[in-house]
Design an enzyme around this catalytic site. Structure first.
Site, PDB file in Angstrom:
ATOM      1  N   ASP A 184       0.858  -1.185   0.000  1.00 56.62           N
ATOM      2  CA  ASP A 184       0.000   0.000   0.000  1.00 56.62           C
ATOM      3  C   ASP A 184       0.902   1.246   0.000  1.00 56.62           C
ATOM      4  O   ASP A 184       1.710   1.435   0.927  1.00 56.62           O
ATOM      5  CB  ASP A 184      -0.882  -0.036   1.256  1.00 56.62           C
ATOM      6  CG  ASP A 184      -1.796   1.182   1.353  1.00 56.62           C
ATOM      7  OD1 ASP A 184      -1.658   2.107   0.513  1.00 56.62           O
ATOM      8  OD2 ASP A 184      -2.624   1.218   2.277  1.00 56.62           O
ATOM      9  N   GLU A 211      30.038   6.559   5.709  1.00 53.42           N
ATOM     10  CA  GLU A 211      30.064   5.111   5.878  1.00 53.42           C
ATOM     11  C   GLU A 211      29.969   4.474   4.495  1.00 53.42           C
ATOM     12  O   GLU A 211      29.599   3.313   4.357  1.00 53.42           O
ATOM     13  CB  GLU A 211      28.964   4.631   6.818  1.00 53.42           C
ATOM     14  CG  GLU A 211      27.572   5.119   6.488  1.00 53.42           C
ATOM     15  CD  GLU A 211      26.541   4.608   7.482  1.00 53.42           C
ATOM     16  OE1 GLU A 211      26.445   3.394   7.650  1.00 53.42           O
ATOM     17  OE2 GLU A 211      25.844   5.454   8.082  1.00 53.42           O
ATOM     18  N   CYS A 236      26.020   6.755  10.944  1.00 45.07           N
ATOM     19  CA  CYS A 236      25.518   8.110  10.617  1.00 45.07           C
ATOM     20  C   CYS A 236      26.038   9.196  11.549  1.00 45.07           C
ATOM     21  O   CYS A 236      25.726  10.375  11.362  1.00 45.07           O
ATOM     22  CB  CYS A 236      23.994   8.130  10.659  1.00 45.07           C
ATOM     23  SG  CYS A 236      23.246   7.085   9.439  1.00 45.07           S
ATOM     24  N   THR A 272      13.929   3.120   2.681  1.00 46.44           N
ATOM     25  CA  THR A 272      14.650   4.115   3.489  1.00 46.44           C
ATOM     26  C   THR A 272      16.073   4.331   2.942  1.00 46.44           C
ATOM     27  O   THR A 272      16.978   4.691   3.674  1.00 46.44           O
ATOM     28  CB  THR A 272      14.687   3.715   4.993  1.00 46.44           C
ATOM     29  OG1 THR A 272      15.400   2.477   5.129  1.00 46.44           O
ATOM     30  CG2 THR A 272      13.307   3.564   5.567  1.00 46.44           C
ATOM     31  N   SER A 306      16.485  -1.181  15.726  1.00 43.83           N
ATOM     32  CA  SER A 306      17.290   0.028  15.489  1.00 43.83           C
ATOM     33  C   SER A 306      16.515   1.287  15.901  1.00 43.83           C
ATOM     34  O   SER A 306      17.108   2.261  16.361  1.00 43.83           O
ATOM     35  CB  SER A 306      17.749   0.118  14.022  1.00 43.83           C
ATOM     36  OG  SER A 306      16.688   0.476  13.162  1.00 43.83           O
ATOM     37  N   HIS A 312      18.464  13.340  13.509  1.00 48.85           N
ATOM     38  CA  HIS A 312      18.918  12.438  12.449  1.00 48.85           C
ATOM     39  C   HIS A 312      17.655  11.830  11.829  1.00 48.85           C
ATOM     40  O   HIS A 312      16.756  11.406  12.557  1.00 48.85           O
ATOM     41  CB  HIS A 312      19.826  11.343  13.035  1.00 48.85           C
ATOM     42  CG  HIS A 312      20.068  10.235  12.054  1.00 48.85           C
ATOM     43  ND1 HIS A 312      20.573  10.475  10.795  1.00 48.85           N
ATOM     44  CD2 HIS A 312      19.842   8.888  12.126  1.00 48.85           C
ATOM     45  CE1 HIS A 312      20.656   9.327  10.144  1.00 48.85           C
ATOM     46  NE2 HIS A 312      20.217   8.347  10.925  1.00 48.85           N
ATOM     47  N   LYS A 359       8.637  10.254  15.724  1.00 52.52           N
ATOM     48  CA  LYS A 359       8.735   9.373  16.898  1.00 52.52           C
ATOM     49  C   LYS A 359       9.687   9.997  17.932  1.00 52.52           C
ATOM     50  O   LYS A 359       9.431   9.983  19.127  1.00 52.52           O
ATOM     51  CB  LYS A 359       9.306   8.000  16.492  1.00 52.52           C
ATOM     52  CG  LYS A 359       8.372   7.109  15.707  1.00 52.52           C
ATOM     53  CD  LYS A 359       9.117   5.810  15.370  1.00 52.52           C
ATOM     54  CE  LYS A 359       8.433   4.966  14.322  1.00 52.52           C
ATOM     55  NZ  LYS A 359       7.178   4.380  14.733  1.00 52.52           N
ATOM     56  N   ASN A 364      17.236   8.738   3.138  1.00 53.72           N
ATOM     57  CA  ASN A 364      18.295   8.722   4.147  1.00 53.72           C
ATOM     58  C   ASN A 364      19.640   8.965   3.473  1.00 53.72           C
ATOM     59  O   ASN A 364      20.018   8.215   2.567  1.00 53.72           O
ATOM     60  CB  ASN A 364      18.307   7.375   4.887  1.00 53.72           C
ATOM     61  CG  ASN A 364      19.197   7.405   6.121  1.00 53.72           C
ATOM     62  OD1 ASN A 364      19.809   8.428   6.440  1.00 53.72           O
ATOM     63  ND2 ASN A 364      19.276   6.289   6.831  1.00 53.72           N
ATOM     64  N   SER A 417      24.257   4.362  14.158  1.00 52.31           N
ATOM     65  CA  SER A 417      24.012   2.997  14.634  1.00 52.31           C
ATOM     66  C   SER A 417      25.290   2.396  15.175  1.00 52.31           C
ATOM     67  O   SER A 417      26.392   2.784  14.806  1.00 52.31           O
ATOM     68  CB  SER A 417      23.487   2.142  13.486  1.00 52.31           C
ATOM     69  OG  SER A 417      22.133   2.390  13.288  1.00 52.31           O
TER      70      SER A 417
HETATM   71  P1  HMG Z   1       8.642  -2.259   8.195  1.00 50.94           P
HETATM   72  O1  HMG Z   1       8.533  -3.468   9.074  1.00 50.94           O
HETATM   73  O2  HMG Z   1       8.635  -2.505   6.730  1.00 50.94           O
HETATM   74  O3  HMG Z   1       7.486  -1.239   8.446  1.00 50.94           O
HETATM   75  O4  HMG Z   1       9.973  -1.513   8.620  1.00 50.94           O
HETATM   76  P2  HMG Z   1       6.407  -1.176   9.633  1.00 50.94           P
HETATM   77  O5  HMG Z   1       5.485  -2.327   9.545  1.00 50.94           O
HETATM   78  O6  HMG Z   1       7.093  -0.905  10.939  1.00 50.94           O
HETATM   79  O7  HMG Z   1       5.602   0.111   9.163  1.00 50.94           O
HETATM   80  C1  HMG Z   1       6.208   1.370   9.161  1.00 50.94           C
HETATM   81  C2  HMG Z   1       5.140   2.404   9.524  1.00 50.94           C
HETATM   82  O8  HMG Z   1       4.159   2.441   8.479  1.00 50.94           O
HETATM   83  C3  HMG Z   1       4.358   2.041  10.791  1.00 50.94           C
HETATM   84  O9  HMG Z   1       4.095   3.274  11.451  1.00 50.94           O
HETATM   85  C4  HMG Z   1       3.062   1.454  10.260  1.00 50.94           C
HETATM   86  O10 HMG Z   1       1.964   1.560  11.169  1.00 50.94           O
HETATM   87  C5  HMG Z   1       2.855   2.312   9.048  1.00 50.94           C
HETATM   88  P3  HMG Z   1       4.422   3.422  13.027  1.00 50.94           P
HETATM   89  O11 HMG Z   1       3.624   2.371  13.698  1.00 50.94           O
HETATM   90  O12 HMG Z   1       5.906   3.154  13.159  1.00 50.94           O
HETATM   91  O13 HMG Z   1       4.040   4.796  13.358  1.00 50.94           O
HETATM   92  N1  HMG Z   1       1.988   1.692   8.013  1.00 50.94           N
HETATM   93  C6  HMG Z   1       1.070   2.382   7.341  1.00 50.94           C
HETATM   94  N2  HMG Z   1       0.660   3.672   7.391  1.00 50.94           N
HETATM   95  C7  HMG Z   1      -0.322   4.077   6.534  1.00 50.94           C
HETATM   96  N3  HMG Z   1      -0.927   3.235   5.656  1.00 50.94           N
HETATM   97  C8  HMG Z   1      -0.550   1.936   5.559  1.00 50.94           C
HETATM   98  C9  HMG Z   1       0.479   1.462   6.432  1.00 50.94           C
HETATM   99  N4  HMG Z   1       1.081   0.266   6.607  1.00 50.94           N
HETATM  100  C10 HMG Z   1       2.009   0.424   7.587  1.00 50.94           C
HETATM  101  N5  HMG Z   1      -1.147   1.138   4.689  1.00 50.94           N
HETATM  102  C11 HMG Z   1      11.698   0.072   8.978  1.00 50.94           C
HETATM  103  C12 HMG Z   1      10.212  -0.130   8.665  1.00 50.94           C
HETATM  104  C13 HMG Z   1      11.969   1.539   9.144  1.00 50.94           C
HETATM  105  C14 HMG Z   1      12.049  -0.675  10.283  1.00 50.94           C
HETATM  106  C15 HMG Z   1      12.518  -0.506   7.789  1.00 50.94           C
HETATM  107  O14 HMG Z   1      12.283   0.261   6.629  1.00 50.94           O
HETATM  108  C16 HMG Z   1      14.017  -0.560   8.045  1.00 50.94           C
HETATM  109  O15 HMG Z   1      14.533  -1.540   8.551  1.00 50.94           O
HETATM  110  N6  HMG Z   1      14.799   0.533   7.689  1.00 50.94           N
HETATM  111  C17 HMG Z   1      16.238   0.603   7.910  1.00 50.94           C
HETATM  112  C18 HMG Z   1      16.609   0.831   9.366  1.00 50.94           C
HETATM  113  C19 HMG Z   1      16.259   2.226   9.871  1.00 50.94           C
HETATM  114  O16 HMG Z   1      16.035   3.138   9.112  1.00 50.94           O
HETATM  115  N7  HMG Z   1      16.299   2.418  11.217  1.00 50.94           N
HETATM  116  C20 HMG Z   1      16.032   3.697  11.821  1.00 50.94           C
HETATM  117  C21 HMG Z   1      16.714   3.884  13.175  1.00 50.94           C
HETATM  118  S1  HMG Z   1      18.455   3.492  13.129  1.00 50.94           S
HETATM  119  C22 HMG Z   1      19.188   4.881  12.341  1.00 50.94           C
HETATM  120  O17 HMG Z   1      18.582   5.888  12.229  1.00 50.94           O
HETATM  121  C23 HMG Z   1      20.574   4.706  11.818  1.00 50.94           C
HETATM  122  C24 HMG Z   1      20.685   4.572  10.303  1.00 50.94           C
HETATM  123  O18 HMG Z   1      20.470   5.826   9.688  1.00 50.94           O
HETATM  124  C25 HMG Z   1      22.040   3.998   9.919  1.00 50.94           C
HETATM  125  C26 HMG Z   1      23.315   4.647  10.452  1.00 50.94           C
HETATM  126  O19 HMG Z   1      23.435   5.104  11.586  1.00 50.94           O
HETATM  127  O20 HMG Z   1      24.276   4.597   9.688  1.00 50.94           O
HETATM  128  C27 HMG Z   1      19.653   3.627   9.736  1.00 50.94           C
END
Ligand code: HMG
Length: 418
Positions: A34, A86, A118, A161, A211, A251, A260, A304, A337
């Site tokens: 979706d 990175e 990051c 992302t 994460s 970030h 969040k 990102n 991270s």
């Molecule tokens: P996911 O499991 O695909 O998604 O992973 P989800 O099921 O958690 O859904 C995401 C959001 O969409 C949720 O909202 C859902 O409810 C909503 P929330 O509950 O969180 O508020 N949703 C919808 N909304 C509207 N209509 C719909 C619908 N369906 C679902 N139909 C995840 C998402 C970000 C975990 C994944 O993409 C991922 O693993 N990304 C990479 C890791 C990441 O970005 N981590 C962030 C923190 S760590 C960080 O910032 C460091 C980093 O930048 C690296 C570094 O430091 O170098 C990553």
């Protein structure tokens, strides 16, 4: 011991992004998801995509050149170059050496690459600040660059992302944009396996939901350390402490993460985390709309960019914030991270807004369909894995491009010199 008072801050800022992007609704459709999950759930509308000719060096050099040219910085005044990344291009040789060479900077210069996911560029900003504060800079300026290409791989949870780009900043004793409030800062570090990229892989590995928890823990603790330091100097802080900042910048791995983060911080001030359907949650969300969301437009359309994500939001803030914010304070939270984090603040200075513009830059990008994007990702994944040169098949409108390697030496075409 009190910190010596010096005005240290950002004198110049610019960013660079790849010249292609995809629409998140197209990606969602191709993945059978979706589209609202990406657009509302993650907060992303578009995502930057690098071609093989746009590596982390190319993005860094373009961003740095613009920062220097647009703000009229005398390149000979730069005495420190730190590149936070990175997305390195070599196990030994830093991106920073290429930046130093191609910008023709003085040889009386410290040049280094900084890595902690990051957090690398925020660490660079702190290193530059401390260098100036110590007086060892001898009036020279620091060039701090964040440059990255975020890649998790096609059809992975991290794919929506991804993103790519660079932000360059000149940090000096003649700040024109913001001045750091150096007496307060909060740090946090803990070894966690939330996101990493082994040396043998181009794709990052993320324990995605974990994460998010790691990010929030690091934010909460570094914010608390900042508050404790503030409290030592100020008799009283109330349970709306966060309101001392006219804007809160975070970030931004994806836009919803900043929401969040902000709601959690307000909850921390209030001594309770609001439940999603509560009045307090709505109050916090309204505050997010006011003090955070207006400065996430670039992040929503680029994705990102790892080390530069916070500073992209800062660029957006500086370009868009009203003049009435002059003299006010903003907060900046950097997270890497692994993990390491830092919470700082800065005072907004009066400057000419015409120095900053992003709308034309976004308009000039070319949109890719998802098949072309996947082909490009496959090419990017295999670029630089072995010796060999290639051509720019993407007709990039760039002065500086990467063309592979010859005899294991990276080859760049530099039209700046022509
Ligand atoms: P996911 O499991 O695909 O998604 O992973 P989800 O099921 O958690 O859904 C995401 C959001 O969409 C949720 O909202 C859902 O409810 C909503 P929330 O509950 O969180 O508020 N949703 C919808 N909304 C509207 N209509 C719909 C619908 N369906 C679902 N139909 C995840 C998402 C970000 C975990 C994944 O993409 C991922 O693993 N990304 C990479 C890791 C990441 O970005 N981590 C962030 C923190 S760590 C960080 O910032 C460091 C980093 O930048 C690296 C570094 O430091 O170098 C990553």
């Amino acid at each position: 011991m009190p910190i010596n008072k010096k005005n240290i801050g950002i004198e110049a800022i610019a960013f660079d992004i790849p010249q292609h992007y995809i629409q998140m609704t197209d990606l969602a459709e191709a993945r059978g998801i979706d589209p609202m999950k990406y657009v509302l759930g993650l907060g992303q509308s578009e995502m930057a995509v690098s071609s093989p000719c746009e590596d982390s060096v190319v993005l860094a050099i373009e961003a740095a050149k613009q920062a220097i040219d647009n703000f009229g910085i005398d390149a000979s005044s730069i005495g420190l170059v730190v590149v936070g990344t990175e997305t390195p291009i070599d196990h030994s040789k830093p991106v920073a050496s290429y930046v130093h060479e191609f910008l023709e900077l003085s040889q009386e210069c410290r040049v280094v690459e900084m890595k902690h996911a990051c957090y690398g560029a925020m660490a660079g900003v702190s290193m530059a600040t401390d260098w100036i504060l110590s007086g060892r800079n001898k009036q020279k300026k620091a060039l701090v660059i964040a440059t990255d290409i975020a890649y998790y791989g096609v059809n992975t949870p991290g794919e929506p992302t991804q993103g790519a780009g660079a932000v360059a900043m000149v940090i000096s004793e003649q700040p024109r944009l913001v001045e750091f409030e150096i007496e307060f800062q909060g740090y946090y570090a803990k070894q966690v396996m939330d996101f990493w990229r082994p040396l043998y892989k181009k794709e990052a590995i993320a324990d995605g939901h974990y994460s998010i928890d790691c990010y929030l823990n690091a934010l909460g603790d570094s914010y608390q350390m900042y508050k404790n330091q503030y409290f030592e100097k100020n008799d009283k802080i109330d349970n709306n402490f966060n309101k001392i900042f006219s804007a809160s910048l975070y970030h931004v791995p994806f836009v919803k993460m900043a929401q969040k983060a902000h709601i959690m911080l307000l909850g921390q001030d209030w001594g309770m985390q609001p439940a999603r359907d509560s009045e307090e949650f709505q109050t916090a969300k309204n505050d997010y709309q006011l003090r955070v969301a207006p400065y996430l437009k670039l992040n929503a359309r680029i994705g990102n960019i790892y080390t530069g994500s916070l500073f992209l939001s800062l660029y957006n803030f500086l370009a868009d914030a009203s003049e009435s914010m002059t003299g006010k304070s903003i907060s900046l939270f950097g997270y890497g991270s692994g993990c390491s984090a830092e919470f700082i603040s800065a005072k907004i200075l009066k400057f000419d807004k015409r120095l900053l513009d992003y709308k034309d830059r976004l308009k000039k990008r070319r949109k890719l369909d998802i098949v072309s994007y996947e082909n490009l990702q496959e090419l990017w994944k295999n670029t630089g894995n072995k010796d060999g040169v290639f051509n720019d098949e993407w007709e990039l409108d760039r002065q500086f491009i990467y063309l592979g390697s010859e005899d294991h030496k990276r080859q760049y075409q530099n039209k700046f010199k022509a």
